[in-house]
Motif scaffolding. Structure first.
Motif, mmCIF file in Angstrom:
data_model
loop_
_atom_site.group_PDB
_atom_site.id
_atom_site.type_symbol
_atom_site.label_atom_id
_atom_site.label_comp_id
_atom_site.label_asym_id
_atom_site.label_seq_id
_atom_site.Cartn_x
_atom_site.Cartn_y
_atom_site.Cartn_z
ATOM 1 N N LEU A 65 -5.195 -12.973 1.499
ATOM 2 C CA LEU A 65 -4.992 -12.670 2.907
ATOM 3 C C LEU A 65 -6.225 -11.961 3.455
ATOM 4 O O LEU A 65 -7.044 -11.456 2.715
ATOM 5 N N ARG A 66 -6.308 -11.872 4.749
ATOM 6 C CA ARG A 66 -7.429 -11.171 5.358
ATOM 7 C C ARG A 66 -7.030 -10.700 6.741
ATOM 8 O O ARG A 66 -6.086 -11.208 7.343
ATOM 9 N N ASP A 67 -7.755 -9.723 7.224
ATOM 10 C CA ASP A 67 -7.594 -9.305 8.606
ATOM 11 C C ASP A 67 -8.499 -10.155 9.488
ATOM 12 O O ASP A 67 -9.414 -10.817 9.000
ATOM 13 N N ASN A 68 -8.228 -10.102 10.764
ATOM 14 C CA ASN A 68 -8.993 -10.954 11.682
ATOM 15 C C ASN A 68 -9.560 -10.150 12.843
ATOM 16 O O ASN A 68 -9.107 -10.250 13.978
ATOM 17 N N PRO A 69 -10.566 -9.331 12.554
ATOM 18 C CA PRO A 69 -11.202 -8.579 13.638
ATOM 19 C C PRO A 69 -11.963 -9.550 14.544
ATOM 20 O O PRO A 69 -12.328 -10.656 14.121
ATOM 21 N N PRO A 70 -12.201 -9.121 15.792
ATOM 22 C CA PRO A 70 -12.931 -10.008 16.722
ATOM 23 C C PRO A 70 -14.425 -10.023 16.421
ATOM 24 O O PRO A 70 -15.256 -9.585 17.237
ATOM 25 N N TYR A 71 -14.749 -10.524 15.232
ATOM 26 C CA TYR A 71 -16.153 -10.564 14.812
ATOM 27 C C TYR A 71 -16.963 -11.527 15.678
ATOM 28 O O TYR A 71 -16.467 -12.574 16.105
ATOM 29 N N LYS A 72 -18.216 -11.195 15.881
ATOM 30 C CA LYS A 72 -19.157 -12.159 16.431
ATOM 31 C C LYS A 72 -19.368 -13.260 15.395
ATOM 32 O O LYS A 72 -19.153 -13.030 14.190
ATOM 33 N N PRO A 73 -19.789 -14.440 15.818
ATOM 34 C CA PRO A 73 -19.868 -15.581 14.883
ATOM 35 C C PRO A 73 -20.653 -15.285 13.604
ATOM 36 O O PRO A 73 -20.217 -15.649 12.508
ATOM 37 N N ALA A 77 -19.017 -15.403 9.937
ATOM 38 C CA ALA A 77 -19.538 -16.322 8.906
ATOM 39 C C ALA A 77 -19.841 -15.557 7.615
ATOM 40 O O ALA A 77 -19.528 -16.023 6.504
ATOM 41 N N ALA A 78 -20.436 -14.372 7.766
ATOM 42 C CA ALA A 78 -20.771 -13.585 6.576
ATOM 43 C C ALA A 78 -19.506 -13.118 5.847
ATOM 44 O O ALA A 78 -19.422 -13.160 4.611
ATOM 45 N N TYR A 79 -18.514 -12.686 6.635
ATOM 46 C CA TYR A 79 -17.258 -12.199 6.038
ATOM 47 C C TYR A 79 -16.539 -13.353 5.326
ATOM 48 O O TYR A 79 -16.042 -13.189 4.196
ATOM 49 N N SER A 80 -16.523 -14.502 5.957
ATOM 50 C CA SER A 80 -15.867 -15.656 5.334
ATOM 51 C C SER A 80 -16.562 -16.035 4.027
ATOM 52 O O SER A 80 -15.915 -16.375 3.035
ATOM 53 N N LYS A 81 -17.895 -15.994 4.047
ATOM 54 C CA LYS A 81 -18.638 -16.317 2.823
ATOM 55 C C LYS A 81 -18.342 -15.281 1.733
ATOM 56 O O LYS A 81 -18.163 -15.629 0.561
#
Lengths: 283, 133
Positions: A65-73, A77-81
Motif C-alpha cells: 500500500l502507499r499514501d498518495n500525496p499531491p506530488y509534482k510529477p 515518478a521518484a517515489y513510484s520508482k
C-alpha cells in the motif's frame, strides 16, 4: 463587664480571622495557576489508530500500500520508482531500525503510545519510540533564518484557539520518511496542525502540509489518538540498541540466530565483563 | 545458520502454507527475511525468553534430525507491545514445553516471526491478546 469584654474580644478576633478565612476559600490563583487551569486536560497515554502514514497490520502485506500525496510529477515518478525498486522487494532500510529519531511528521503517527504534556509555555509530545517533540506556546516568533537549520522534529510554535492547539512547524529535515513506504517531503515543507480533544477518549490532529518544492497543492490528513483505558497505563521507551538482533549489513537487514549470538563478545577482558551491557557487541 | 529445510517443508505442507492474517502491530525493520505467506509449527522447550527492545525473542530448543536439539530464534514484539497484549516476562519460562506457530525465515535458517505459542496447559500466547485495550 467581663461578658462584654469577652464578647468584644470575640468580635475583634472574628474581624481579624473572617476576612482571612474568606480569602483562603477563594484565594486568588497565582498567574501560573491560572495559566494551567485554562489548559485542556490531555493527560493519559494515547495510541494512534488507523492512519495514512503508518498503516496497522503486517508489513509483509501492507508494504504494497502507499499514501498518495499531491506530488509534482518528478517527485511522484521518484517515489513510484523507490516503491518498485526498493520497498516492494523488501530492501527498504527504515531509519528507525538503526536508531534515528522518528522525526516530524511521523512523530504524530505513532506505532506505539504517545503522551501530550501541556504546560502554559510549551507542549511536549513524548513518543515511546522514543522521541520528544517541543511545541513552544510562549508567544515567541520563529527565530531569524540564520538561526534555523534542518532538524528531525523541525521548529514548532503553537497557540491556543479555545481548546484547540494550533501549531506551525518549519525547518524539518528533508528526506526523513513519514512512513514505512519511504514517503518524504522537501526541506521547504511547512506543517500546520489543529490538535483537539474531541471527546474523553479521542484526540485528533488535522495536519495540513504545504511543500512548494514537492507538492502541487496543500495536503491535509487527520490523525486520531485513542486514550488507553487502564487505571495505571504503562509507558516504555523502545530502545533500538538494547538487544538489536537485526543488524543492517550492506544495506540488507540480517537476523542473528543462536549460532551467531555466540560471536557477540564483551569489549573487555572476561574479568571486566560486568562493565559491559549484556548485549553490547565488541567494537 | 542451521538449515532445516526438511522440517520447514514438512511444517509448511502440514499447514497448507496458509496465508497469515495481518498482525495487530508491525516490526519496524523490514520483515522481508520472513516468509509471510508460510506458517510452520515447531514443538520444543523454551531455553530463554528475551523480553527486550526493540524486539523480543523466544529461544527454543527443538529436537533435530541428527538427535541433537537445534536452537530456534523466534522474533516477536517490543516488551511494551507484548505487555499490552497480556504477555509478561514470566509468560514463558525456561523449560516450558511449547508448540510455536511462526513465519519461517526464507533462507531456511532456524528462526522466524512468532504467530502464536501454545503452552502445555493449552493456554495461547499471541499478539491478538487477551490484554487491556
Amino acid at each position: 463587664m467581663t461578658g462584654l469584654r469577652g464578647c468584644g474580644f470575640v468580635l475583634v478576633v472574628a474581624a481579624m480571622v473572617l476576612p482571612w478565612a474568606s480569602r483562603a476559600a477563594d484565594a486568588p490563583l497565582s498567574d501560573q495557576a491560572k495559566a494551567f487551569a485554562a489548559l485542556p486536560d490531555w493527560s493519559g497515554v494515547w495510541m494512534g489508530t488507523g492512519t495514512l502514514f503508518e498503516r496497522p497490520g503486517n508489513p509483509n502485506t501492507d508494504r504494497m500500500l502507499r499514501d498518495n500525496p499531491p506530488y509534482k510529477p518528478a517527485w511522484e515518478a521518484a517515489y513510484s520508482k523507490f516503491l518498485g525498486d526498493v520497498v516492494r522487494p523488501g530492501k527498504y532500510l527504515d531509519p528507525l531500525t538503526v536508531g534515528y529519531p522518528t522525526g516530524m511528521l511521523r512523530t504524530m503517527a505513532p506505532a506505539r503510545g504517545i503522551q501530550f504534556v501541556v504546560r502554559p509555555e510549551m507542549v511536549w509530545v513524548i513518543h515511546e519510540r522514543p522521541d520528544l517533540r517541543y511545541i513552544y506556546t510562549d508567544g515567541r516568533p520563529f527565530p531569524p533564518k540564520d538561526e534555523l537549520w534542518p532538524t528531525f522534529e523541525g521548529y514548532s510554535i503553537g497557540h491556543w484557539e479555545d481548546d484547540t492547539l494550533v501549531v506551525e512547524t518549519i525547518s524539518m529535515m528533508g528526506g526523513v520518511p513519514l512512513d514505512r513506504t519511504g514517503l518524504i517531503l522537501s526541506d521547504q515543507a511547512k506543517a500546520t496542525e489543529r490538535i483537539r480533544k474531541i471527546d474523553a477518549r479521542t484526540i485528533t490532529d488535522e495536519i495540513t502540509i504545504e511543500d512548494p518544492v514537492a507538492f502541487t497543492r496543500p495536503w491535509t490528513i487527520t490523525r486520531r489518538y485513542t486514550k488507553r483505558n487502564e487505571q495505571y497505563p504503562r509507558v516504555e521507551s523502545v530502545s533500538s540498541l538494547e538487544n538489536q538482533r537485526n543488524p543492517v549489513v550492506g544495506g540488507t537487514t540480517q537476523i542473528l540466530l543462536a549460532d551467531d549470538l555466540a560471536d557477540v563478545n564483551s569489549p573487555y577482558t572476561d574479568d571486566l565483563r560486568p562493565f559491559a551491557l549484556p548485549k553490547m557487541p565488541a567494537p | 545458520m542451521v538449515k532445516l529445510n526438511v522440517l520447514l517443508a514438512l511444517g509448511c505442507a502440514a499447514l497448507g502454507c496458509a496465508t497469515f492474517a495481518a498482525s495487530p502491530t508491525a516490526a519496524h525493520h523490514t520483515a522481508s527475511m520472513f516468509a509471510a505467506d508460510k506458517e510452520i509449527v515447531l514443538s520444543g522447550t523454551v531455553k530463554q525468553f528475551q523480553y527486550t527492545n526493540p524486539h523480543s525473542w523466544i529461544q527454543v530448543l527443538v529436537p533435530g534430525d541428527a538427535g541433537a536439539p537445534v536452537e530456534w530464534s523466534i522474533e516477536t514484539q517490543a516488551p511494551v507491545v507484548l505487555l499490552r497484549a497480556g504477555i509478561k516476562p514470566t509468560s514463558l519460562q525456561p523449560g516450558d514445553k511449547v508448540t510455536i506457530k511462526l513465519h519461517p525465515l526464507k533462507d531456511g535458517g532456524a528462526g522466524g516471526e512468532m504467530v502464536e505459542v501454545t503452552k502445555e496447559d493449552g493456554s495461547i500466547i499471541s499478539l491478538r491478546g487477551p490484554g487491556p485495550n
